[in-house]
Design a protein around this motif. Structure first.
Motif, mmCIF file in Angstrom:
data_model
loop_
_atom_site.group_PDB
_atom_site.id
_atom_site.type_symbol
_atom_site.label_atom_id
_atom_site.label_comp_id
_atom_site.label_asym_id
_atom_site.label_seq_id
_atom_site.Cartn_x
_atom_site.Cartn_y
_atom_site.Cartn_z
ATOM 1 N N ILE A 6 51.192 39.993 42.729
ATOM 2 C CA ILE A 6 49.968 40.028 41.921
ATOM 3 C C ILE A 6 49.261 41.328 42.283
ATOM 4 O O ILE A 6 48.849 41.517 43.430
ATOM 5 N N ILE A 9 43.359 40.840 40.489
ATOM 6 C CA ILE A 9 42.672 39.850 39.669
ATOM 7 C C ILE A 9 41.418 40.544 39.153
ATOM 8 O O ILE A 9 40.653 41.113 39.945
ATOM 9 N N THR A 52 47.373 42.678 47.233
ATOM 10 C CA THR A 52 46.633 42.339 46.016
ATOM 11 C C THR A 52 45.229 42.920 46.069
ATOM 12 O O THR A 52 44.674 43.097 47.154
ATOM 13 N N ILE A 77 36.477 35.015 36.123
ATOM 14 C CA ILE A 77 37.812 35.630 36.105
ATOM 15 C C ILE A 77 38.145 36.064 34.686
ATOM 16 O O ILE A 77 38.008 35.287 33.743
ATOM 17 N N HIS A 79 41.042 38.535 33.943
ATOM 18 C CA HIS A 79 42.487 38.691 33.734
ATOM 19 C C HIS A 79 43.249 38.679 35.045
ATOM 20 O O HIS A 79 42.685 38.853 36.118
ATOM 21 N N LEU A 80 44.562 38.472 34.877
ATOM 22 C CA LEU A 80 45.484 38.431 36.003
ATOM 23 C C LEU A 80 46.498 39.544 35.781
ATOM 24 O O LEU A 80 47.060 39.651 34.679
ATOM 25 N N THR A 128 46.725 38.486 30.422
ATOM 26 C CA THR A 128 47.695 38.927 31.424
ATOM 27 C C THR A 128 47.952 40.417 31.283
ATOM 28 O O THR A 128 48.148 40.916 30.184
#
Ligand code: ZN
Length: 136
Positions: A6, A9, A52, A77, A79-80, A128
């Motif tokens: 990841i 975030i 991350t 939150i 996006h990832l 995403t």
């Protein structure tokens, strides 16, 4: 495609200074970069946790994507982002699997990464981002 970790975030915030203070003074992280991404109408602040990052996003324009997001959903939150080894082929692969793309071609994001967004309608509601760091 191969996701390696990841990458970050993305979190939409109303006020970068206030939010940086929370991440530094409460969570004990250190903001190592603040960058404006004009293209996206945002100012970003970065923190690292292992491999991350946390990317705080403050809108510089109410009509920008983060401005609209906060207007609709409030802070939270946004996006990832996954790190991929080859973004061009990753984009082709998700496209060929019928995923709706926001970016059909990789573009430059914060920290000089090559990035592309997948539409949340195709990803179970999670905006995403795929990123490749070609600078390393
Ligand atoms: Zn991002």
């Amino acid at each position: 495609m191969k996701l390696t970790h990841i990458e970050h975030i993305g979190i939409a915030v109303k006020n970068l200074t206030d939010s940086i203070s929370y991440y530094e003074n409460v969570l004990g992280l250190k903001c190592y970069a603040i960058e404006e991404v004009k293209d996206q109408k945002v100012k970003t602040a970065f923190f690292k946790i292992g491999e991350t990052k946390i990317e705080l996003l403050e809108s510089t324009d109410p009509e920008g994507p983060i401005g609209k997001f906060i207007e609709k959903k409030g802070e939270g939150i946004h996006h990832l982002a996954f790190a991929v080894n080859k973004i061009e082929s990753a984009i082709e692969e998700v496209d060929s699997k019928g995923i709706k793309l926001i970016d059909k071609k990789a573009r430059k994001g914060a920290e000089g990464l090559d990035i592309a967004f997948l539409h949340p309608k195709s990803t179970g509601g999670v905006l995403t981002e795929l990123c490749e760091n070609k600078n390393k």
